[in-house]
Enzyme design. Structure first.
Site, PDB file in Angstrom:
ATOM      1  N   GLU A 164      -2.644   8.096  -1.037  1.00 57.66           N
ATOM      2  CA  GLU A 164      -3.037   9.599  -1.428  1.00 57.66           C
ATOM      3  C   GLU A 164      -3.376  10.391  -0.374  1.00 57.66           C
ATOM      4  O   GLU A 164      -4.142   9.864   0.686  1.00 57.66           O
ATOM      5  CB  GLU A 164      -4.230   9.508  -2.414  1.00 57.66           C
ATOM      6  CG  GLU A 164      -4.711  10.724  -2.890  1.00 57.66           C
ATOM      7  CD  GLU A 164      -5.544  10.399  -4.039  1.00 57.66           C
ATOM      8  OE1 GLU A 164      -5.930   9.418  -4.562  1.00 57.66           O
ATOM      9  OE2 GLU A 164      -6.609  11.469  -3.996  1.00 57.66           O
ATOM     10  N   LYS A 220     -14.309   7.630  -8.876  1.00 57.75           N
ATOM     11  CA  LYS A 220     -12.929   7.261  -8.504  1.00 57.75           C
ATOM     12  C   LYS A 220     -12.863   7.878  -7.163  1.00 57.75           C
ATOM     13  O   LYS A 220     -12.172   7.357  -6.266  1.00 57.75           O
ATOM     14  CB  LYS A 220     -11.920   8.206  -9.436  1.00 57.75           C
ATOM     15  CG  LYS A 220     -10.611   7.723  -9.357  1.00 57.75           C
ATOM     16  CD  LYS A 220      -9.825   8.607  -8.179  1.00 57.75           C
ATOM     17  CE  LYS A 220      -8.232   8.342  -8.111  1.00 57.75           C
ATOM     18  NZ  LYS A 220      -7.732   9.017  -6.874  1.00 57.75           N
ATOM     19  N   HIS A 244      -4.668  20.052  -0.646  1.00 59.49           N
ATOM     20  CA  HIS A 244      -3.863  18.895  -1.145  1.00 59.49           C
ATOM     21  C   HIS A 244      -2.304  19.485  -1.185  1.00 59.49           C
ATOM     22  O   HIS A 244      -1.315  19.215  -0.673  1.00 59.49           O
ATOM     23  CB  HIS A 244      -4.036  18.657  -2.775  1.00 59.49           C
ATOM     24  CG  HIS A 244      -4.841  17.512  -2.946  1.00 59.49           C
ATOM     25  ND1 HIS A 244      -4.990  16.842  -4.077  1.00 59.49           N
ATOM     26  CD2 HIS A 244      -5.219  16.620  -1.879  1.00 59.49           C
ATOM     27  CE1 HIS A 244      -5.848  15.937  -4.071  1.00 59.49           C
ATOM     28  NE2 HIS A 244      -5.733  15.600  -2.810  1.00 59.49           N
ATOM     29  N   ASP A 274      -9.792  -8.013  -1.703  1.00 59.39           N
ATOM     30  CA  ASP A 274      -9.468  -8.161  -3.159  1.00 59.39           C
ATOM     31  C   ASP A 274      -9.732  -6.738  -3.735  1.00 59.39           C
ATOM     32  O   ASP A 274     -11.136  -6.732  -4.260  1.00 59.39           O
ATOM     33  CB  ASP A 274     -10.143  -9.321  -4.047  1.00 59.39           C
ATOM     34  CG  ASP A 274      -9.572  -9.528  -5.277  1.00 59.39           C
ATOM     35  OD1 ASP A 274      -9.192  -8.239  -5.850  1.00 59.39           O
ATOM     36  OD2 ASP A 274      -9.627 -10.389  -5.901  1.00 59.39           O
TER      37      ASP A 274
END
Ligand code: MEV
Length: 415
Positions: free
Chosen positions: A80, A256, A369, A272
């Protein structure tokens, strides 16, 4: 060595590599791994099943992290855009008021042994607790190396599920510098027959719990109000945080953002990612409804005091941490223990979250972005080298980032 590096993003790959090489004393094997030549087919084919090839994502470095007075460069593997830049920027702001300060619990994981078909589960609980010493002994016989390093099964607890005629034994295992799943699962399986013998019940599950609520990493930092954009931005960040605290729809996105940073480092160190994600999100629900993993308060100077506490099941030995890229990542981080890695992860999570909240509370995240997105689209349209930047810039100027527009600009440039 100082991790406060300005203009890292403007450097060539070689210039960046030189800095990181010197910072972390990397050798050629590390550099090869980072450059994407880490995993040959044979190694990959031994790691998982049915291997066809390997899957590459970008590996970048977040700069500027000062944690407990020590400088860190942070390896991040993520697809990202903006995440690495945002973490570096938040770390730069945190440095002004002393950087991140951290702590953690002992690295204790829980193994669950489910015993079913018990007529008298409360009675069984007492039978089990009477044999605590023997149970711990059986568990610890499985892993002499872990015991040698001060780890091992330290305690048990028994939870009764009366209606289901079931008890669950929790085996508390100090796993030291491992993620711990192997050690804990082996111990859980080893004590199961003895538990059946004591209780007369039938054991079904014998497995680690990914709710690593006894293996917590914590971090705090003060973010300078002026650098954040002034009092207005601080107040807006606090409002955004307030919504996340009370609304699961927003809390999920807020967290998130935290995990954008954490998962990228977990991935770079070949830990993991699913275990860490599951643990963090479950921990965010521990009081009954899903809420935030970070907290923000305005201090007496008007600065933003941020904090985070998260379960952190990561290791620096065992599992896939022998993967060459994991070795290189751990070298760059310079960590000596799994707890230190966990505390870095907590700091990165806090930095990432703060950066997102700052952007959202100010100009929004799309402008940042857009630039990277535009470069991707320009490349997809067939632009190469410097032309990618020119096409991207023109699209941003026009305010439309689409492949047809990129193609049109490219055609104009060629003319
Ligand atoms: C995007 O990957 C993450 C954010 O949505 C996090 C947030 O909203 O806080 C920007």
């Amino acid at each position: 060595m100082n991790s406060r590096i300005s203009g890292f993003y403007k450097m060539t790959q070689e210039e960046r590599m030189k800095i990181v090489k010197e910072f972390a004393d990397l050798n050629n094997e590390d550099i090869d791994a980072i450059k994407g030549r880490a995993l040959d087919f044979e190694t990959a084919n031994r790691m998982i099943e049915n291997v066809l090839g390997t899957h590459e994502i970008p590996f970048g470095i977040a700069t500027n992290f000062l944690i407990n007075g020590k400088d860190y460069l942070i390896p991040m593997a993520i697809e990202e855009p903006s995440v690495v830049a945002a973490a570096s920027n938040a770390a730069r702001i945190a440095r002004i008021k002393g950087g991140f300060h951290t702590s953690s619990t002992d690295p204790v994981m829980v193994g669950q042994i489910q015993i079913c078909d018990l007529e008298t589960p409360y009675y069984a609980k007492m039978q089990i607790l009477e044999k605590k010493r023997e149970i711990l002994e059986i568990a610890n016989d499985q892993d002499p190396v872990l015991i040698k390093f001060g780890g091992g099964a330290k305690n048990i607890e028994v939870r009764v599920f009366e209606k289901e005629k079931m008890v669950v034994v929790h085996l508390f295992v100090d796993v030291r510098d491992a993620m711990g799943a192997n050690a804990v699962n082996t111990m859980a399986e080893a004590v199961a027959p003895f538990l059946e013998k004591i209780t007369g019940g039938n054991v079904v599950l014998r497995i680690i719990s990914n709710l690593a609520a006894y293996r917590l990493a914590r971090a705090r930092a003060v973010f300078d109000a002026g650098e954040l954009g002034g009092e207005r931005v601080v107040n807006r960040i606090l409002k955004a945080y307030t919504l996340a605290k009370i609304d699961p729809f927003r809390a999920t996105t807020h967290n998130k953002g935290v995990m954008n940073g954490i998962t990228a480092v977990v991935s770079a160190t070949c830990n993991d990612t699913r275990a860490v994600e599951a643990g963090c999100h479950a921990y965010a629900s521990r009081e009954g409804s899903y809420t935030v993993l970070t907290h923000y308060e305005k201090n007496e100077d008007g600065d933003l005091a941020g904090s985070i506490e998260i379960p952190m099941a990561v290791g620096i030995i065992g599992g896939a941490t022998k993967h060459p890229i994991a070795r290189a990542s751990l070298k760059i981080l310079g960590v000596k223990t799994a707890n230190e890695l966990g505390e870095i992860l907590a700091s990165v999570g806090l930095a990432q979250n703060l950066a997102a909240l700052r952007a959202l509370s100010d100009e929004g995240i799309q402008r940042g972005h857009m630039k990277l997105h535009a470069k991707n689209i320009a490349a997809m349209a067939g632009a190469e080298g410097e032309t990618i930047d020119i096409v991207a810039e023109k699209m941003v100027e026009r305010g439309t980032i689409r492949i047809d527009v990129a193609k049109e600009i490219l055609a104009e440039l060629k003319k």
